[in-house]
Design a protein around this motif. Structure first.
Motif, PDB file in Angstrom:
ATOM      1  N   GLU A 107     -51.598 -53.686 -70.357  1.00 15.74           N
ATOM      2  CA  GLU A 107     -50.908 -54.945 -70.666  1.00 15.74           C
ATOM      3  C   GLU A 107     -50.181 -54.874 -72.004  1.00 15.74           C
ATOM      4  OE1 GLU A 107     -54.245 -57.561 -68.201  1.00 15.74           O
ATOM      5  OE2 GLU A 107     -54.142 -57.700 -70.384  1.00 15.74           O
ATOM      6  N   GLN A 108     -50.790 -54.247 -72.984  1.00 16.59           N
ATOM      7  CA  GLN A 108     -50.207 -54.194 -74.322  1.00 16.59           C
ATOM      8  C   GLN A 108     -49.199 -53.062 -74.467  1.00 16.59           C
ATOM      9  OE1 GLN A 108     -53.543 -54.069 -77.055  1.00 16.59           O
ATOM     10  NE2 GLN A 108     -54.467 -55.921 -76.159  1.00 16.59           N
ATOM     11  N   HIS A 109     -49.513 -51.903 -73.902  1.00 17.79           N
ATOM     12  CA  HIS A 109     -48.657 -50.720 -74.077  1.00 17.79           C
ATOM     13  C   HIS A 109     -47.355 -50.850 -73.301  1.00 17.79           C
ATOM     14  CE1 HIS A 109     -48.209 -46.519 -75.374  1.00 17.79           C
ATOM     15  NE2 HIS A 109     -47.673 -46.289 -74.194  1.00 17.79           N
ATOM     16  N   TYR A 110     -47.416 -51.438 -72.109  1.00 16.14           N
ATOM     17  CA  TYR A 110     -46.242 -51.527 -71.251  1.00 16.14           C
ATOM     18  C   TYR A 110     -45.707 -52.945 -71.085  1.00 16.14           C
ATOM     19  CZ  TYR A 110     -47.407 -46.737 -69.986  1.00 16.14           C
ATOM     20  OH  TYR A 110     -47.684 -45.385 -70.035  1.00 16.14           O
ATOM     21  N   GLY A 111     -46.413 -53.920 -71.621  1.00 14.85           N
ATOM     22  CA  GLY A 111     -45.949 -55.289 -71.461  1.00 14.85           C
ATOM     23  C   GLY A 111     -46.091 -55.809 -70.046  1.00 14.85           C
ATOM     24  N   PHE A 112     -47.012 -55.221 -69.271  1.00 12.47           N
ATOM     25  CA  PHE A 112     -47.254 -55.704 -67.919  1.00 12.47           C
ATOM     26  C   PHE A 112     -47.870 -57.103 -67.969  1.00 12.47           C
ATOM     27  CE2 PHE A 112     -48.032 -51.076 -66.407  1.00 12.47           C
ATOM     28  CZ  PHE A 112     -46.677 -50.897 -66.225  1.00 12.47           C
TER      29      PHE A 112
ATOM     30  N   GLU B 166     -43.700 -53.277 -56.165  1.00  8.06           N
ATOM     31  CA  GLU B 166     -43.421 -51.903 -56.571  1.00  8.06           C
ATOM     32  C   GLU B 166     -44.633 -51.027 -56.225  1.00  8.06           C
ATOM     33  OE1 GLU B 166     -41.405 -51.267 -60.530  1.00  8.06           O
ATOM     34  OE2 GLU B 166     -42.006 -53.368 -60.748  1.00  8.06           O
ATOM     35  N   ASP B 167     -44.433 -50.080 -55.321  1.00  8.04           N
ATOM     36  CA  ASP B 167     -45.439 -49.042 -55.113  1.00  8.04           C
ATOM     37  C   ASP B 167     -45.142 -47.971 -56.160  1.00  8.04           C
ATOM     38  OD1 ASP B 167     -46.959 -46.862 -54.370  1.00  8.04           O
ATOM     39  OD2 ASP B 167     -46.740 -47.210 -52.220  1.00  8.04           O
ATOM     40  N   ALA B 168     -45.824 -48.108 -57.282  1.00  8.66           N
ATOM     41  CA  ALA B 168     -45.609 -47.219 -58.425  1.00  8.66           C
ATOM     42  C   ALA B 168     -46.742 -46.206 -58.533  1.00  8.66           C
ATOM     43  CB  ALA B 168     -45.503 -48.045 -59.711  1.00  8.66           C
ATOM     44  N   ALA B 169     -47.256 -45.783 -57.385  1.00 10.69           N
ATOM     45  CA  ALA B 169     -48.387 -44.852 -57.361  1.00 10.69           C
ATOM     46  C   ALA B 169     -48.131 -43.634 -58.230  1.00 10.69           C
ATOM     47  CB  ALA B 169     -48.679 -44.429 -55.920  1.00 10.69           C
ATOM     48  N   GLN B 170     -46.891 -43.139 -58.204  1.00 11.11           N
ATOM     49  CA  GLN B 170     -46.552 -41.903 -58.918  1.00 11.11           C
ATOM     50  C   GLN B 170     -45.843 -42.176 -60.247  1.00 11.11           C
ATOM     51  OE1 GLN B 170     -44.141 -39.597 -56.219  1.00 11.11           O
ATOM     52  NE2 GLN B 170     -45.620 -39.747 -54.561  1.00 11.11           N
ATOM     53  N   ALA B 171     -45.773 -43.412 -60.677  1.00 10.31           N
ATOM     54  CA  ALA B 171     -44.787 -43.779 -61.696  1.00 10.31           C
ATOM     55  C   ALA B 171     -45.348 -44.303 -63.009  1.00 10.31           C
ATOM     56  CB  ALA B 171     -43.821 -44.802 -61.109  1.00 10.31           C
ATOM     57  N   ILE B 172     -46.606 -43.976 -63.336  1.00  8.99           N
ATOM     58  CA  ILE B 172     -47.083 -44.414 -64.640  1.00  8.99           C
ATOM     59  C   ILE B 172     -46.260 -43.732 -65.737  1.00  8.99           C
ATOM     60  CG2 ILE B 172     -48.876 -42.628 -64.920  1.00  8.99           C
ATOM     61  CD1 ILE B 172     -49.154 -46.359 -65.872  1.00  8.99           C
TER      62      ILE B 172
ATOM     63  N   PRO C 142     -40.497 -50.315 -68.433  1.00 12.08           N
ATOM     64  CA  PRO C 142     -41.489 -49.610 -67.617  1.00 12.08           C
ATOM     65  C   PRO C 142     -41.456 -50.014 -66.142  1.00 12.08           C
ATOM     66  CG  PRO C 142     -42.480 -50.473 -69.620  1.00 12.08           C
ATOM     67  CD  PRO C 142     -41.115 -51.078 -69.532  1.00 12.08           C
ATOM     68  N   LEU C 143     -41.554 -49.023 -65.273  1.00 11.81           N
ATOM     69  CA  LEU C 143     -41.733 -49.324 -63.852  1.00 11.81           C
ATOM     70  C   LEU C 143     -43.092 -49.994 -63.674  1.00 11.81           C
ATOM     71  CD1 LEU C 143     -40.312 -46.119 -62.122  1.00 11.81           C
ATOM     72  CD2 LEU C 143     -39.153 -48.251 -62.763  1.00 11.81           C
ATOM     73  N   GLY C 144     -43.132 -50.935 -62.764  1.00 13.54           N
ATOM     74  CA  GLY C 144     -44.323 -51.764 -62.592  1.00 13.54           C
ATOM     75  C   GLY C 144     -44.187 -53.113 -63.259  1.00 13.54           C
ATOM     76  N   SER C 145     -43.127 -53.293 -64.052  1.00 15.41           N
ATOM     77  CA  SER C 145     -42.921 -54.571 -64.744  1.00 15.41           C
ATOM     78  C   SER C 145     -41.803 -55.394 -64.119  1.00 15.41           C
ATOM     79  CB  SER C 145     -42.606 -54.318 -66.221  1.00 15.41           C
ATOM     80  OG  SER C 145     -41.413 -53.581 -66.380  1.00 15.41           O
ATOM     81  N   PHE C 146     -41.214 -54.923 -63.018  1.00 13.68           N
ATOM     82  CA  PHE C 146     -40.090 -55.620 -62.392  1.00 13.68           C
ATOM     83  C   PHE C 146     -40.533 -56.509 -61.229  1.00 13.68           C
ATOM     84  CE2 PHE C 146     -38.153 -52.046 -64.503  1.00 13.68           C
ATOM     85  CZ  PHE C 146     -36.953 -52.547 -64.981  1.00 13.68           C
ATOM     86  N   GLY C 147     -41.294 -55.958 -60.308  1.00 14.16           N
ATOM     87  CA  GLY C 147     -41.680 -56.692 -59.112  1.00 14.16           C
ATOM     88  C   GLY C 147     -42.627 -57.836 -59.407  1.00 14.16           C
TER      89      GLY C 147
END
Length: 376
Positions: A42-47, A152-158, A166-171
Motif C-alpha cells: 500500500e505504501q510502496h506502490y500507492g495501491f 488487472e491480472d497482474a500475476a507476473q507484474a509486481i 505501478p501496474l495493479g493500481s489502475f483497475g
C-alpha cells in the motif's frame, strides 16, 4: 551442465522470519507479517487496500465474488493466459468472451475490445504478460465509457509500470502472484488489490468466510456473525513472513533480473536482425519487471525442435499457455471467432531459463546454443 528453467531464490531471512511468526504464537492469517506485507504494498506502490491471499487464483476468485458475477454476465478475458484468469468467472456462471493478443506482444489487443462489449458485459480482465503493461489508459477509458469493471491480472507484474504508474493500481481490482516462479515469492501466495472503496469492507468479510470477524477483533461489534457469502482466502502468517523477507530485497532482486533480461536481449539480437525469430517488443509506455524472456519461433515444429535441441545440452526451455478458446473444456462454448495471434503465441513462444541466481556463464551458454540452433 544442467540449466533449469527456474530456481527459487531465498534471501536467507525467510526461516528467521517464519520462526519469529511461530514464536509469537500467531501462525494463522492476520498476523504481524501479514500486516507488514500489506502495508508495504500500500505504501510502496500507492495501491488501495491490499489483502494477501493463498494464491493469485484465489485473489481472482475473490474479485469475482466482489463483483457479484453471476449467470447471464459476460466477462472479457484474453485467450492467451493461464486457466485461472477465466476459471474465476466461469465458476460463477459467467460466459467468458475471449479476446485476441496483439501481433507484437502476447497482451490483449485493446483495439478489439470494444467490439466484444455487449449489454451483458460485467468486466474486462487484462493480463500483463511477462510483466509488460497493457495499454491501461485505453482500457480504463473504454471501461468508463461502457460502465464495466476492470480487473488487472497482474500475476507476473509486481514492480512493473505503465507510464511510471505501478501496474495493479489502475483497475477497480487487481490480482498478484507470489508463486515460486515469480520475481517475489513465498512458495504459493497471492494478493488482491482493491482500488475502489466500494469493495473494501465487503472484501474483508468475504475473505473471512463471510463473517465480520475482523470488525469483531477491532472492537467494532460485540460478536462476529455470518453476514455474507465467503470463503477461506487468507494465507497463514508464516507465508507472509517468507514473503516479507523477499520484499526487503525487492530492489536487489529487480536489479539482478533486469541485468539478466538485458543480456538476453543484447545477446540474441542477431536472431531478430537475421529474421530467425522475434524477440520481446516493449511498448514505449511500459516499464516491465524482467519476469520472463522469450523468443517467438516461426512455427510450432521449429519451437518444439528447439526445445529438444536445447535439452540435449541440459538446458530447460519451455513453452507457455495454450489458447483457452481451443481448450477441451471451453471450446464448445467459444463463439467460433478465430484468434490467430493467441494461437501464434501458443504455438511459437519459447521461454528461456530465467532466475535470480542464473550464472553468467550458464546464460552465455543458453545464448550460444540458441544461436547455434539457427546458425549451425
Amino acid at each position: 551442465m544442467q540449466i533449469p528453467f527456474n530456481k527459487p531464490y531465498f534471501t536467507g531471512k525467510e526461516t528467521t522470519y517464519i520462526k519469529a511468526a511461530v514464536d509469537q504464537m500467531v501462525i494463522a492469517s492476520d498476523g504481524k507479517f501479514t500486516k507488514k506485507c500489506q502495508s508495504f504494498f500500500e505504501q510502496h506502490y500507492g495501491f488501495g487496500k491490499c489483502l494477501l491471499t493463498t494464491s493469485c487464483t484465489s485473489a481472482l476468485e475473490l474479485a469475482a465474488l466482489l463483483l457479484d458475477i453471476a449467470p447471464g454476465d459476460e466477462v472479457i478475458v484474453p485467450a492467451y493466459t493461464f486457466v485461472s484468469t477465466a476459471n474465476a468467472f466461469v465458476r460463477r456462471g459467467a460466459r467468458v468472451v475471449f479476446a485476441d493478443s496483439t501481433p507484437a506482444h502476447p497482451n490483449v489487443d485493446v483495439t478489439q475490445l470494444e467490439d466484444l462489449i455487449t449489454p451483458r458485459t460485467k468486466a474486462i480482465v487484462v493480463v500483463h504478460y511477462a510483466g509488460v503493461a497493457c495499454h491501461m489508459e485505453a482500457v480504463m477509458a473504454l471501461a468508463n465509457k461502457h460502465q464495466v469493471f476492470v480487473i488487472e491480472d497482474a500475476a507476473q507484474a509486481i514492480h512493473s509500470f505503465y507510464a511510471g504508474k505501478p501496474l495493479g493500481s489502475f483497475g477497480h481490482l487487481a490480482a498478484f502472484s507470489f508463486h515460486e516462479t515469480k520475481n517475489i515469492i513465498c512458495g504459493e501466495g497471492g494478493m488482491l488489490v482493491i482500488n475502489d472503496d466500494r469493495f473494501t469492507k465487503r472484501a474483508e468479510i468475504i475473505s473471512r468466510k463471510g463473517t465480520n470477524r475482523a470488525a469483531f477483533f477491532r472492537g467494532e461489534v460485540s460478536q462476529y456473525e455470518w453476514v455474507d457469502i465467503g470463503g477461506s482466502f487468507l494465507p497463514p502468517d508464516t507465508s507472509a513472513a517468507f514473503l516479507y523477507a523477499q520484499l526487503e530485497r525487492l530492489s536487489d532482486i529487480q536489479t539482478q533480473r533486469q541485468g539478466i533480461w538485458q543480456r538476453y536481449q543484447q545477446g540474441l539480437a542477431v536472431l531478430a536482425q537475421k529474421g530467425h525469430a522475434d524477440l520481446p517488443q516493449i511498448p514505449d509506455y511500459a516499464q516491465p519487471n524482467a519476469h520472463i524472456f522469450y523468443i517467438i519461433c516461426k512455427s510450432n515444429a521449429e519451437r518444439n525442435q528447439l526445445i529438444d535441441y536445447l535439452r540435449t545440452f541440459g538446458i530447460q526451455a519451455v513453452f507457455h499457455y495454450l489458447s483457452l478458446h481451443q481448450s477441451p473444456f471451453y471450446q464448445a462454448q467459444h463463439d467460433g471467432r478465430c484468434l490467430p495471434q493467441s494461437d501464434k503465441y501458443a504455438d511459437c513462444l519459447l521461454r528461456l531459463p530465467f532466475f535470480y541466481e542464473l550464472p553468467l556463464l550458464q546464460q552465455q551458454e543458453v545464448i550460444r546454443r540458441v544461436i547455434q540452433y539457427f546458425e549451425p
